[in-house]
Design a protein around this motif. Structure first.
Motif, PDB file in Angstrom:
ATOM      1  N   THR A 101       0.852  -1.195   0.000  1.00  0.00           N
ATOM      2  CA  THR A 101       0.000   0.000   0.000  1.00  0.00           C
ATOM      3  C   THR A 101       0.885   1.241   0.000  1.00  0.00           C
ATOM      4  OG1 THR A 101      -0.028  -0.046   2.398  1.00  0.00           O
ATOM      5  CG2 THR A 101      -1.861  -1.125   1.288  1.00  0.00           C
ATOM      6  N   PHE A 102       0.281   2.324  -0.466  1.00  0.00           N
ATOM      7  CA  PHE A 102       1.027   3.580  -0.522  1.00  0.00           C
ATOM      8  C   PHE A 102       0.060   4.696  -0.148  1.00  0.00           C
ATOM      9  CE2 PHE A 102       2.252   7.415  -2.838  1.00  0.00           C
ATOM     10  CZ  PHE A 102       3.565   7.544  -2.423  1.00  0.00           C
ATOM     11  N   THR A 103       0.444   5.533   0.818  1.00  0.00           N
ATOM     12  CA  THR A 103      -0.449   6.636   1.189  1.00  0.00           C
ATOM     13  C   THR A 103       0.349   7.929   1.329  1.00  0.00           C
ATOM     14  OG1 THR A 103      -0.192   5.971   3.479  1.00  0.00           O
ATOM     15  CG2 THR A 103      -2.241   5.340   2.449  1.00  0.00           C
ATOM     16  N   VAL A 104      -0.335   9.005   0.971  1.00  0.00           N
ATOM     17  CA  VAL A 104       0.265  10.332   1.136  1.00  0.00           C
ATOM     18  C   VAL A 104      -0.676  11.123   2.023  1.00  0.00           C
ATOM     19  CG1 VAL A 104       1.059  12.423  -0.028  1.00  0.00           C
ATOM     20  CG2 VAL A 104       1.146  10.247  -1.209  1.00  0.00           C
ATOM     21  N   VAL A 105      -0.177  11.640   3.125  1.00  0.00           N
ATOM     22  CA  VAL A 105      -1.003  12.496   3.971  1.00  0.00           C
ATOM     23  C   VAL A 105      -0.338  13.859   3.963  1.00  0.00           C
ATOM     24  CG1 VAL A 105      -1.934  12.864   6.277  1.00  0.00           C
ATOM     25  CG2 VAL A 105      -1.638  10.542   5.412  1.00  0.00           C
ATOM     26  N   SER A 106      -1.056  14.825   3.449  1.00  0.00           N
ATOM     27  CA  SER A 106      -0.478  16.165   3.371  1.00  0.00           C
ATOM     28  C   SER A 106      -1.580  17.210   3.347  1.00  0.00           C
ATOM     29  CB  SER A 106       0.370  16.282   2.105  1.00  0.00           C
ATOM     30  OG  SER A 106       1.039  17.521   2.114  1.00  0.00           O
ATOM     31  N   LYS A 107      -1.257  18.364   3.876  1.00  0.00           N
ATOM     32  CA  LYS A 107      -2.209  19.479   3.861  1.00  0.00           C
ATOM     33  C   LYS A 107      -1.388  20.743   3.705  1.00  0.00           C
ATOM     34  CE  LYS A 107      -4.848  20.058   7.391  1.00  0.00           C
ATOM     35  NZ  LYS A 107      -5.527  19.563   8.569  1.00  0.00           N
ATOM     36  N   ALA A 108      -1.940  21.698   2.974  1.00  0.00           N
ATOM     37  CA  ALA A 108      -1.172  22.931   2.770  1.00  0.00           C
ATOM     38  C   ALA A 108      -0.737  23.500   4.122  1.00  0.00           C
ATOM     39  CB  ALA A 108      -2.030  23.936   1.999  1.00  0.00           C
ATOM     40  N   GLY A 109       0.548  23.718   4.261  1.00  0.00           N
ATOM     41  CA  GLY A 109       1.081  24.323   5.487  1.00  0.00           C
ATOM     42  C   GLY A 109       1.352  23.334   6.608  1.00  0.00           C
ATOM     43  N   GLY A 151       3.013  20.164   6.268  1.00  0.00           N
ATOM     44  CA  GLY A 151       4.001  19.119   5.968  1.00  0.00           C
ATOM     45  C   GLY A 151       3.396  17.925   5.232  1.00  0.00           C
ATOM     46  N   THR A 152       4.249  16.969   4.955  1.00  0.00           N
ATOM     47  CA  THR A 152       3.819  15.808   4.162  1.00  0.00           C
ATOM     48  C   THR A 152       4.367  14.538   4.797  1.00  0.00           C
ATOM     49  OG1 THR A 152       3.902  17.155   2.168  1.00  0.00           O
ATOM     50  CG2 THR A 152       3.945  14.772   1.840  1.00  0.00           C
ATOM     51  N   VAL A 153       3.533  13.508   4.826  1.00  0.00           N
ATOM     52  CA  VAL A 153       4.007  12.201   5.285  1.00  0.00           C
ATOM     53  C   VAL A 153       3.695  11.182   4.197  1.00  0.00           C
ATOM     54  CG1 VAL A 153       3.694  10.342   6.947  1.00  0.00           C
ATOM     55  CG2 VAL A 153       3.678  12.709   7.725  1.00  0.00           C
ATOM     56  N   ILE A 154       4.733  10.463   3.803  1.00  0.00           N
ATOM     57  CA  ILE A 154       4.543   9.424   2.781  1.00  0.00           C
ATOM     58  C   ILE A 154       4.776   8.079   3.441  1.00  0.00           C
ATOM     59  CG2 ILE A 154       5.749   8.411   0.803  1.00  0.00           C
ATOM     60  CD1 ILE A 154       5.663  11.149  -0.400  1.00  0.00           C
ATOM     61  N   GLU A 155       3.833   7.188   3.285  1.00  0.00           N
ATOM     62  CA  GLU A 155       3.990   5.868   3.908  1.00  0.00           C
ATOM     63  C   GLU A 155       3.788   4.783   2.869  1.00  0.00           C
ATOM     64  OE1 GLU A 155       2.825   6.284   8.546  1.00  0.00           O
ATOM     65  OE2 GLU A 155       1.167   6.203   7.147  1.00  0.00           O
ATOM     66  N   ALA A 156       4.625   3.781   2.942  1.00  0.00           N
ATOM     67  CA  ALA A 156       4.469   2.622   2.044  1.00  0.00           C
ATOM     68  C   ALA A 156       4.702   1.379   2.878  1.00  0.00           C
ATOM     69  CB  ALA A 156       5.476   2.702   0.904  1.00  0.00           C
TER      70      ALA A 156
END
Ligand SMILES: Nc1ncnc2c1ncn2[C@@H]1O[C@H](COP(=O)(O)OP(=O)(O)OP(=O)(O)O)[C@@H](O)[C@H]1O
Ligand SMILES: [Mg+2]
Length: 458
Positions: A438-446, A448-453
């Motif tokens: 699985t691959f997920t991107v959690v991000s919101k303007a301002g 930060g970003t978290v990428i999980e695989a």
């Protein structure tokens, strides 16, 4: 309408071929037919039972009242002479000529006549009905002894008229039920046929989708279930089309990347290594022309030569690092990732890059590990290019039989649900999903970003 199974069998997939079965409408029709036939048989049984009761009640009443009348007459004529008795009895018997439910006969012979000779079944009444509705009422026999002979009056129930009437009623009832059953069955058959007609078009649409064409025949009408099916198939088709488009553009992007890579190699060779090679060439010529007493200058020139050679080494290492797949096989995943992170820190000294790498991840086979490596590489590249982050954290952990990767930054973030022209995110997702992960991107303007695989290590 051809059965859907048949239409599928014409398609490209061998899995679609199924042994031909009875179509749904015929199955339903058969089931309803059997049910209604059973109901009809039940109704016939009940009707026959009712007819039997009605016939026996009617005929029994007639026989009883005739017997009572006969017994009364006999008691009245007890004292009369033979001729009178014979006359009265003949008259009494004649009074029953044409009676509906009785056969009355007067017998003056020595041996009694063998009952009334009725035909086997009343005209127009089927044998099964007669057998079911008939009853056996014992005949009544009265013997009147005269001087020279004995007279016998014989009363016997005659249910034929009653049976005929009961049969007419039962037949009408059965006809009504039969007609109703036929109408219900026809109605169900036609409704199902009509409702399932769009399925043929659905099957053709699936065939078209399977061949990679646009489905031109998706049914827009029909019962809600079929419309829902059609709607979902339309959505599936859109998703497949988007997937195809993505694959196509990824392929193009791949070709572009190859070209970029070649251009980059040519540029680096020309601009960087070329410069240094030229400088080395010039310096060696100068050193060769130097007089023996110019010892100090020669040393300086040689220092510069060594620096140029070292620079060529650095550039060629960087080139090789970018071109060659990381040496996971020799260093292991953790070693290769360490190398990548070190180089990254060198290139981005203003960003704090923290890492937590589980040494157990080295158990992952090289062909899988390279995908994880590339995902980390692209995540870092994105963070550097787009996030304007101050801190980045990389975490690679082995949990059971799966490896979990997390790359988080404290940068500007972005709308992870939006659509972007780049290929990095799509490529990372493809890699993870190709490994059943699985691959997920959690991000919101301002924010930060978290990428999980996450994917299995083997
Ligand atoms: N860590 C991040 N922080 C902020 N924005 C990001 C981050 N990662 C991705 N993005 C946004 O998502 C977009 C898509 O990223 P993606 O990696 O797919 O493409 P790209 O980096 O623009 O181009 P490519 O990777 O194909 O060279 C980026 O253009 C950027 O706007
Ligand atoms: Mg990118």
């Amino acid at each position: 309408m051809s059965p859907p199974g048949k239409a599928l069998a014409n398609g490209t997939s061998a899995r679609a071929a199924r042994p031909a079965r009875l179509e749904l409408r015929w199955r339903l029709s058969l089931a309803i037919g059997l049910l209604l036939t059973a109901a009809l048989a039940g109704a016939a049984l009940v009707a026959v039972g009712n007819a039997r009761v009605a016939v026996s009640r009617e005929v029994d009443t007639s026989l009883r009242s005739a017997t009572a009348s006969l017994d009364l007459t006999l008691s009245l004529i007890r004292d009369l002479d033979d001729i009178e008795v014979e006359r009265v009895l003949a008259k009494w018997v004649a009074g029953f000529t044409g009676a509906r439910h009785l056969c009355v006969s007067l017998d003056t012979r020595s041996a009694p006549r063998d009952r009334c000779a009725f035909p086997e079944a009343p005209l127009g009444v089927p044998g099964w009905f007669v057998q079911g509705a008939e009853f056996s009422e014992p005949p009544v026999l009265r013997e009147i002894p005269l001087t020279e002979k004995t007279m016998r009056v014989h009363l016997e129930a005659d249910p034929r008229d009653e049976l005929r009437e009961a049969w007419v009623d039962v037949r009408s009832l059965l006809l009504v039920i039969g007609a109703l059953a036929f109408a219900v069955n026809l109605c169900v058959f036609l409704t199902i046929s009509f409702a399932l007609r769009p399925l043929e078009r659905l099957v053709r649409a699936m065939d078209q989708i399977g061949r990679g064409q646009r489905a031109t025949e998706l049914p827009r009408s029909g019962p809600p279930e079929v419309r829902l099916l059609s709607e979902k198939l339309g959505e599936l088709e859109d998703r497949i089309a988007r997937g195809r488009e993505q694959v196509r553009s990824l392929h193009l992007r791949n070709l572009d990347l190859q070209e970029d890579e070649r251009r980059m190699v040519a540029r680096e060779l020309h601009d960087e290594i070329g410069q240094h090679v030229t400088a080395i060439e010039m310096e060696t010529i100068r050193v060769a022309r130097m007089a023996p007493e110019e010892q100090v200058q020669r040393e300086v020139r040689l220092q510069q030569l060594r620096a140029s050679v070292a620079e060529i080494h650095r550039i060629s290492r960087r080139l090789v690092g970018r071109l060659r797949p990381p040496s996971i096989e020799s260093l292991g995943l953790v070693g290769a990732l360490d190398g990548l992170l070190d180089r990254w820190r060198e290139d981005h000294p203003d960003i704090a890059l923290g890492a937590e790498l589980d040494p157990g991840c080295d158990r992952m086979p090289g062909d899988r590990a390279v995908h994880l490596y590339r995902i980390v590489q692209e995540s870092l590249s994105n963070a550097a290019r787009h996030a304007r982050a101050k801190t980045i954290g990389v975490r690679v952990m082995l949990e059971g039989a799966a490896v979990k990767l997390r790359v988080g930054d404290d940068g500007c973030g972005f709308d992870a649900q939006g659509s972007y022209r780049g290929y990095g995110l799509a490529g990372m997702r493809e890699r993870a999903e190709a490994l059943s992960g699985t691959f997920t991107v959690v991000s919101k303007a301002g924010a930060g970003t978290v990428i999980e695989a996450e994917f299995p290590i083997a």
